[in-house]
Design a protein around this motif. Structure first.
Motif, short mmCIF file in Angstrom:
data_model
loop_
_atom_site.label_atom_id
_atom_site.label_comp_id
_atom_site.label_asym_id
_atom_site.label_seq_id
_atom_site.Cartn_x
_atom_site.Cartn_y
_atom_site.Cartn_z
N ARG A 71 0.82 -1.29 -0.09
CA ARG A 71 -0.10 -0.20 -0.03
C ARG A 71 0.99 1.18 0.04
N ARG A 72 1.89 1.18 0.77
CA ARG A 72 2.64 2.34 0.96
C ARG A 72 3.54 2.46 -0.68
N SER A 73 3.81 1.45 -1.20
CA SER A 73 4.82 1.61 -2.31
C SER A 73 3.77 2.01 -3.60
N ILE A 74 2.49 1.43 -3.55
CA ILE A 74 1.46 2.20 -4.53
C ILE A 74 1.31 3.77 -4.38
N LYS A 75 1.31 3.98 -2.98
CA LYS A 75 0.92 5.55 -2.69
C LYS A 75 2.43 6.40 -2.84
N TYR A 76 3.53 5.93 -2.91
CA TYR A 76 4.32 6.63 -3.23
C TYR A 76 4.56 6.97 -4.78
N ILE A 77 4.31 5.94 -5.61
CA ILE A 77 4.36 6.04 -6.90
C ILE A 77 3.38 6.91 -7.32
N LYS A 78 2.14 6.87 -6.83
CA LYS A 78 0.96 7.87 -7.42
C LYS A 78 1.30 9.31 -6.79
N SER A 79 2.02 9.31 -5.66
CA SER A 79 2.06 10.68 -5.31
C SER A 79 2.74 11.91 -6.10
N SER A 80 3.65 11.09 -7.26
CA SER A 80 4.69 11.93 -8.10
C SER A 80 4.44 11.69 -9.46
N SER A 120 -2.94 -2.69 -17.81
CA SER A 120 -2.71 -2.80 -16.40
C SER A 120 -2.49 -1.51 -15.72
N CYS A 121 -2.82 -1.60 -14.42
CA CYS A 121 -2.42 -0.41 -13.68
C CYS A 121 -2.56 -0.60 -12.33
N LEU A 122 -1.71 0.15 -11.34
CA LEU A 122 -1.71 -0.12 -9.98
C LEU A 122 -2.88 0.66 -9.08
N VAL A 123 -3.65 -0.17 -8.42
CA VAL A 123 -4.82 0.44 -7.56
C VAL A 123 -4.52 0.53 -6.18
N MET A 124 -5.24 1.44 -5.52
CA MET A 124 -5.29 1.56 -4.01
C MET A 124 -6.35 0.79 -3.64
N ASP A 125 -6.35 0.28 -2.51
CA ASP A 125 -7.77 -0.31 -2.07
C ASP A 125 -8.26 0.20 -0.85
N LEU A 159 13.13 -2.75 -10.46
CA LEU A 159 13.79 -1.74 -11.24
C LEU A 159 13.87 -0.46 -10.57
N LEU A 160 12.81 -0.07 -9.89
CA LEU A 160 12.19 1.15 -9.34
C LEU A 160 13.23 1.19 -8.08
N LYS A 161 13.63 0.06 -7.30
CA LYS A 161 14.42 0.02 -6.26
C LYS A 161 15.72 0.14 -6.49
N GLU A 162 16.30 -0.26 -7.78
CA GLU A 162 17.54 -0.12 -8.11
C GLU A 162 17.91 1.29 -8.52
N GLN A 163 16.93 2.18 -9.24
CA GLN A 163 17.27 3.32 -9.66
C GLN A 163 16.89 4.55 -8.95
N ASP A 164 15.75 4.19 -7.87
CA ASP A 164 15.19 5.59 -7.16
C ASP A 164 15.54 5.32 -5.70
N PRO A 165 16.47 5.98 -5.32
CA PRO A 165 17.09 5.73 -3.94
C PRO A 165 15.95 6.36 -2.82
N SER A 166 14.87 7.04 -3.27
CA SER A 166 14.02 7.30 -2.38
C SER A 166 13.10 6.40 -1.87
N TYR A 167 12.79 5.36 -2.87
CA TYR A 167 12.11 4.49 -2.50
C TYR A 167 12.50 3.24 -1.74
N THR A 168 11.75 3.31 -0.66
CA THR A 168 12.43 2.31 0.51
C THR A 168 11.50 1.05 1.06
N SER A 169 10.44 0.97 0.41
CA SER A 169 9.30 0.17 0.74
C SER A 169 9.26 -0.97 -0.05
#
Length: 682
Positions: free
Chosen positions: A329-338, A358-363, A387-397
């Motif tokens: 839930r936190r990962s999807i929220k982080y992606i949709k926040s920016s 396909s798309c990411l959805v919140m619950d 891939l997001l974890k490798e290239q985005d240091p701000s993503y920690t979830s």
């Protein structure tokens, strides 16, 4: 130029063109002209200089006593002006054929000819009926769940006044009286239907709540009538005390069935499981033991709602994986926040070959169906998350491989329950026979899930199975008996599933089911003999004068008792020994039993009662854990609240072809573990 008196006397009187003169007689007396009302003989000025406004104003007052349609005295110019003011552009105007189609699509409400008492006016239009209009207003408020206070809304008053100026508006307290009047009429109709019904009656009990955390109890009667139609009638909607207990619930159920005089014909009580004590039905059984029919108070069946047990099983799984789900839930929220992060995630998805559809959805955290959709969408993006974890240091979830595997497992668990719930909800009014194969499928899957090598996953599956086993011990036999009464399956489906569930002990379990349905059928056989024997005895009493002339009447009674017992014992066996009926998608089990009632009279009597048992007492939502009332209805007095809820159910049933309406008075919500209401309007 001067006009002579002779020329003046020969001048023709002015032609009266206003429709208002249809209700007045114009009389000239010397130099004065009068207009005499044909309804009340009141004399008003009839001079051409006076106009007709005062005549129309009089008719407005006078017509309230004579109930003529006021639309007949509206000026033609005023009507034309209104029509042109509200005329729609030609681009969106409906033609005649379209209007006809729209009219045909309207809900087919029954028209009550009995209350059309106004008659026809001399002008050929129906008279206005104040009482009829008030009852129609009450019916509308009840059927659609509108708040009673709507009668005080300015917009509503303007709308009605423009349609019918003669309508006298009533206060919301007066509307309550109209609603109570409709409730009283409907209650007598339902009481008569229950009284005339020959079979047995089931009660479904469900907990409701409100935004103020008040508690209510819905008691719904469910049965199959003489025409083999499944019927559902709301009987009571009492308000619960904040300190209610199992004794309170059992007392409410007893008072309900006693009030409706169905205590002697009560067959099963279905509880929602999530809020009821285990001994509620036992206490009801004890309270009714003295008044019940010799068919046996011990046979009052105790049923748990299948929808609620499936809901709780999924909740067990979701709760166990709560930490993993929160990460998703936190990962999807982080992606949709920016927007930047979202675009980057879409690029990674294209690189991993993920389809654009396909798309990411919140619950919604308290609805497991939406949580399942969120998990399912996240699994499709598993590679993109890496891939997001490798290239985005701000993503920690990000989740580890083990957590992703757990996510895949829980998604498989919930998918099975979703499919079963979808099948059960596909039936508009499911009979009891449809539940056995679906619940057996869940049972088999739980057994397999407990064998998973991963200790954490198998522990979660074991907890889910323990909860299901509780339900199965209480309802498994009844589920099996219901499917045996389906001529497409009989004992064969029980044998098929039990061999997978119980393995080597399956023959013993199958024998328990066979013995159980024979025992239930034997009670119906004895019940039939008692009734028919007493009827025969009554017939003997009424024909005493002929008894002396017929010396073999005793033999007739002996023949009736002995042969009936033989037929009764063979009725069930004859049904089970005959070949099963071919399966088809359009098979209707109630129609089948209706046709075959003469062939299996006693078994049909039992089938009608068993198939009418509500194996699930909730509306067709897959995962609702509670139903609540909005504030406008929860603030009402208990009597009027019960009247509105029950009458609405009866009106929906009586409206042919009308599906249950989404109402303002019942909003399906989910309730979390802290009993907080999370708004989710259906």
């Amino acid at each position: 130029m001067e006009v002579s008196d002779e020329a003046s006397s020969l001048k023709k009187p002015k032609r009266l063109t206003s429709v208002v003169w249809n209700h007045f007689e114009r009389i000239r007396n010397s130099d004065l002209c009068y207009a005499i009302c044909v309804h009340c003989n009141k004399k008003l000025s009839g001079s051409s200089n006076s106009g007709t406004t005062h005549l129309r104003n009089h008719l407005m007052r006078c017509l309230q006593r004579s109930n003529y349609d006021v639309s007949q005295i509206l000026p033609a110019k005023r009507i034309i002006k209104k029509d042109s003011a509200f005329a729609l552009p030609s681009i969106i105007a409906y033609d005649d054929e379209q209007r006809k189609e729209d009219c045909l699509r309207q809900p087919p409400f029954k028209y009550d000819h009995e209350v059309k008492r106004g008659g026809i006016s001399p002008s050929g239009t129906p008279k206005f009926d104040q009482e009829r209009s008030r009852l129609d207003l009450a019916r509308m408020i009840i059927l659609h769940g509108y708040p009673l206070a709507m009668v005080d809304h300015v917009g509503f008053k303007v709308f009605v006044k423009n349609l019918q100026p003669l309508f006298d508006f009533a206060s919301d307290s007066a509307v309550e009286l109209y609603c109570m009047e409709m409730y009283g009429r409907g209650k007598e109709t339902v009481r008569e239907a229950l009284h005339n019904m020959q079979g047995r009656i089931n009660i479904a009990v469900e907990m409701w709540s409100s935004e103020e955390h008040a508690g209510y109890l819905s008691l719904m009667a469910r049965y199959i009538d003489e025409d083999w139609k499944l019927q559902k009638k709301m009987l009571n909607f009492p308000t619960l005390d904040s300190s209610y207990s199992g004794d309170t619930l059992s007392e409410i159920v007893v008072n309900c069935v006693t009030e409706w005089n169905i205590d002697c014909r009560l067959f099963a009580v279905t509880l929602d499981y999530c809020s009821m004590d285990d001994d509620v039905v036992m206490k009801v059984r004890e309270r009714l033991s003295e008044s019940r029919h010799p068919l046996g108070s011990h046979q009052l069946l105790d049923v748990w709602s299948a929808a609620h047990i499936l809901d709780f099983i999924v909740q067990d799984a979701v709760d166990a994986f709560r930490v993993v789900i929160q990460k998703i839930r936190r990962s999807i929220k982080y992606i949709k926040s920016s927007k930047m992060v979202l675009e980057k995630m879409n690029e990674f998805a294209l690189q991993m070959g993920i389809e654009n559809s396909s798309c990411l959805v919140m619950d919604c955290p308290v609805r497991w169906s939406s949580t399942y959709q969120m998990i399912q969408s996240a699994l499709e993006y598993r590679g993109a998350f890496s891939l997001l974890k490798e290239q985005d240091p701000s993503y920690t979830s990000d989740l580890g491989d083990t957590e992703w595997d757990w996510t895949s497992t829980i998604c498989g668990y919930v998918k099975v329950i979703c499919e079963v719930s979808r099948v059960l909800c596909s039936y508009e009014s499911p009979t009891a026979n449809v539940y056995f194969p679906e619940m057996c499928h869940v049972h088999i899957q739980l057994i397999e899930w407990c064998k998973v090598p991963d200790e954490f996953v198998s522990a979660v599956a074991l907890k889910m199975k323990e909860r299901f086993d509780r339900y199965w011990r209480k309802c498994g036999l009844l589920l099996a008996m219901a499917v045996i009464l389906d001529p497409r399956f009989k004992m064969k489906l029980v044998e098929y599933y039990y061999s997978q569930i119980y393995g080597s002990t399956a023959p013993d379990r199958i024998k328990e089911v066979h013995d159980g349905i024979r025992e239930l059928f034997s009670s119906y056989s004895m019940y039939s003999l008692v009734d028919q024997g007493s009827a025969l005895h009554d017939n003997d009493v009424t024909n005493t004068s002929n008894a002396s002339r017929d010396r073999l009447m005793g033999f007739d009674k002996f023949l009736h008792e002995t042969s009936q017992g033989e037929n009764a014992s063979s009725d069930l066996e004859k049904y089970l020994e005959e070949p099963i009926f071919p399966r088809s998608s359009d098979f209707n089990i109630l129609n089948w039993w209706k046709v075959h009632t003469p062939r299996y009279p006693l078994l049909a009597m039992m089938a009608r009662d068993v198939l009418g048992i509500p194996m699930s007492n909730t509306a067709p939502e897959t995962d609702c854990r509670g139903r609540i009332l909005d504030s406008s209805h929860s603030s009402l007095d208990p009597d009027i609240r019960q009247a509105l809820i029950c009458t609405r159910d009866w009106l929906q049933t009586e409206s042919e072809g009308l599906k249950p309406l989404a109402s303002h008075s019942s909003i399906v919500l989910c309730i979390d573990d802290r009993a907080k209401l999370i708004c989710h309007t259906e």
